[in-house]
Write a protein that holds these residues in place. Structure first.
Motif, short mmCIF file in Angstrom:
data_model
loop_
_atom_site.label_atom_id
_atom_site.label_comp_id
_atom_site.label_asym_id
_atom_site.label_seq_id
_atom_site.Cartn_x
_atom_site.Cartn_y
_atom_site.Cartn_z
N ALA A 25 0.85 -1.19 0.00
CA ALA A 25 0.00 0.00 0.00
C ALA A 25 0.89 1.24 0.00
N VAL A 26 0.47 2.25 -0.72
CA VAL A 26 1.18 3.53 -0.76
C VAL A 26 0.40 4.51 0.09
N GLU A 27 1.06 5.05 1.11
CA GLU A 27 0.38 5.88 2.10
C GLU A 27 1.14 7.19 2.33
N ALA A 28 0.45 8.14 2.90
CA ALA A 28 1.04 9.43 3.33
C ALA A 28 1.85 10.07 2.21
N VAL A 29 1.26 10.16 1.02
CA VAL A 29 1.94 10.76 -0.12
C VAL A 29 2.06 12.27 0.07
N LEU A 62 10.97 -3.87 -6.01
CA LEU A 62 11.75 -2.89 -6.77
C LEU A 62 10.90 -1.65 -6.94
N VAL A 63 11.40 -0.52 -6.46
CA VAL A 63 10.61 0.71 -6.45
C VAL A 63 11.29 1.76 -7.31
N ASP A 64 10.61 2.22 -8.35
CA ASP A 64 11.05 3.34 -9.18
C ASP A 64 9.93 4.37 -9.19
N TYR A 65 10.23 5.55 -9.70
CA TYR A 65 9.14 6.50 -9.90
C TYR A 65 9.25 7.12 -11.28
N VAL A 66 8.10 7.58 -11.77
CA VAL A 66 7.99 8.09 -13.13
C VAL A 66 7.45 9.51 -13.09
N VAL A 67 8.12 10.40 -13.80
CA VAL A 67 7.62 11.76 -13.98
C VAL A 67 7.21 11.91 -15.43
N HIS A 71 2.41 18.10 -14.36
CA HIS A 71 3.30 16.95 -14.41
C HIS A 71 2.79 15.85 -13.48
N ARG A 72 2.42 14.73 -14.05
CA ARG A 72 1.93 13.60 -13.28
C ARG A 72 3.10 12.77 -12.76
N VAL A 73 2.95 12.17 -11.58
CA VAL A 73 3.98 11.34 -10.96
C VAL A 73 3.37 9.99 -10.60
N GLU A 74 4.08 8.92 -10.95
CA GLU A 74 3.65 7.57 -10.62
C GLU A 74 4.79 6.80 -9.95
N LEU A 75 4.42 5.78 -9.20
CA LEU A 75 5.39 4.78 -8.74
C LEU A 75 5.35 3.60 -9.69
N LEU A 76 6.48 2.89 -9.78
CA LEU A 76 6.52 1.57 -10.38
C LEU A 76 6.99 0.62 -9.29
N MET A 135 1.57 2.73 -10.03
CA MET A 135 0.69 3.13 -8.94
C MET A 135 0.71 4.65 -8.88
N PRO A 136 -0.44 5.32 -8.98
CA PRO A 136 -0.45 6.80 -9.01
C PRO A 136 0.03 7.40 -7.70
#
Length: 375
Positions: free
Chosen positions: A267-271, A301-306, A354-359, A365-366
């Protein structure tokens, strides 16, 4: 090296001093060589040229001032190498020999054996990765046989040439279309180098595999899976580095090879993305907590996308590496990243949303968004 970023500073350093040094080196081994005439010729039309064009321009001037006999010309060039100034005191260092390797590729195609001897010597001072490619295209069987022999050469620069010179998508070079269509001939070379003792060579092998994966992802995955069998840490590093672009593309095969085949139960929390409105030239902080919601430990494995706004208003994704995490059941980890929005030679920023996502194990994951405004 980051070649695109380096190109302009290198060009600026590759000035009039370069042909002057080459002229002095040749005159040191052949008193009859007219260094002044060569330099004047080489500098004619020199200023507006880019780095690689300057190398070729000097090579053409060398052809006009060296002996007509190619073997004799190469002998003088190779003899002059030992008269190069100490690298510490010479602008461009090894790039001084760019015109030498260009001379071989431009004027040596009809002299295969002599040209191969020249590239073997020159790549130990600079690199023959650009100049060997015309020989590969004209004489594929001869060139591949020579490269197979060089794969066991005692010099790491020569062994690296085997991998780097055959890269289908080598930066600053025309693509080798035949190898893009069918990578089998170069894969056979990489097999000879996969356990090379030199990191310099192994890095080239990984970059070469990364190139192959852009055209044949299934081939890259198959090679990576096979190479990981009984692999030591050095070969594992090659595989991880070779798969980096495939991981960014969230290719299932690449993620499976690296042990991230499962869909992560998190779960992705406290963004927190702040500020929500930021000026070009400033930075934005991106933070979140990742919690393991499963009943067992997980490796993720955690990356992020801009999604950067481009000049035409469209958005283009850019993946950034974050972390690999081993999360115990129920464990939560806080991750934070500061994203610079300064204008750079490698990225121009434009105003917009600019949208940001996690991978997470390749699954998007938004996270949220920020608005970039003019400075």
């Amino acid at each position: 090296m980051d070649r695109e970023r380096m190109a302009e500073p290198l060009r600026n350093s590759f000035g009039a001093a370069i042909p002057k040094r080459i002229g002095a080196m040749l005159q040191a081994v052949d008193a009859a060589f007219d260094a002044d005439a060569f330099v004047a010729d080489a500098l004619r039309g020199y200023e507006p040229l880019n780095l690689m064009q300057r190398g070729r321009h000097i090579a053409h001037a060398l052809r006009r001032h060296l002996p007509d006999d190619y073997d004799a010309a190469i002998a003088l060039l190779l003899a002059s190498v030992d008269h190069a100034p100490a690298r510490d005191g010479a602008p461009m260092g090894a790039f001084l020999f760019l015109p030498y390797t260009e001379f071989v590729s431009l004027h040596g195609l009809d002299h295969f054996a002599t040209s191969m001897r020249a590239l073997h010597a020159l790549t130990q001072r600079f690199t023959g990765e650009f100049s060997v490619r015309p020989f590969i295209e004209r004489f594929p069987e001869l060139a591949l046989a020579q490269l197979r022999a060089w794969a066991s050469d005692p010099n790491e620069h020569v062994r690296r040439l085997v991998s780097e010179g055959t890269r289908p998508r080598l930066p600053w070079a025309a693509r080798l279309r035949a190898f893009q269509r069918d990578p089998a001939p170069t894969l056979a070379l990489l097999e000879l180098l996969r356990d090379d003792p030199s990191l310099y060579v192994r890095r080239s092998v990984a970059n070469h595999l990364n190139d192959i994966g852009k055209d044949h992802p299934e081939v890259l995955t198959a090679v990576a899976r096979r190479w990981m069998v009984d692999a030591g840490e050095e070969r594992q590093w090659i595989v991880r580095h070779a798969l980096r672009s495939a991981v960014k593309r969230a290719e299932a095969g690449a993620l499976e090879v690296l042990g991230f085949a499962h869909e992560a139960r998190v779960a992705v929390e406290a963004v927190r993305i702040a500020p929500k409105r930021v000026a070009i030239g400033e930075s934005v902080d991106i933070g979140f907590t990742l919690r393991n919601t499963g009943a067992a430990a997980q490796r993720v494995l955690v990356d992020y996308v801009v999604f950067y706004v481009k000049a035409n208003g469209e958005a283009r994704a850019k993946v950034f590496k974050l972390r690999t995490l081993d999360l115990a059941a129920g464990e939560a980890v806080r991750i934070a990243k500061r994203l610079s929005l300064e204008q750079r030679t490698t990225r121009t920023h434009y105003a917009g949303r600019h949208r940001v996502e996690l991978l997470v194990n390749g699954r998007p994951m938004p996270l949220g968004e920020f608005v970039l405004v003019g400075s």
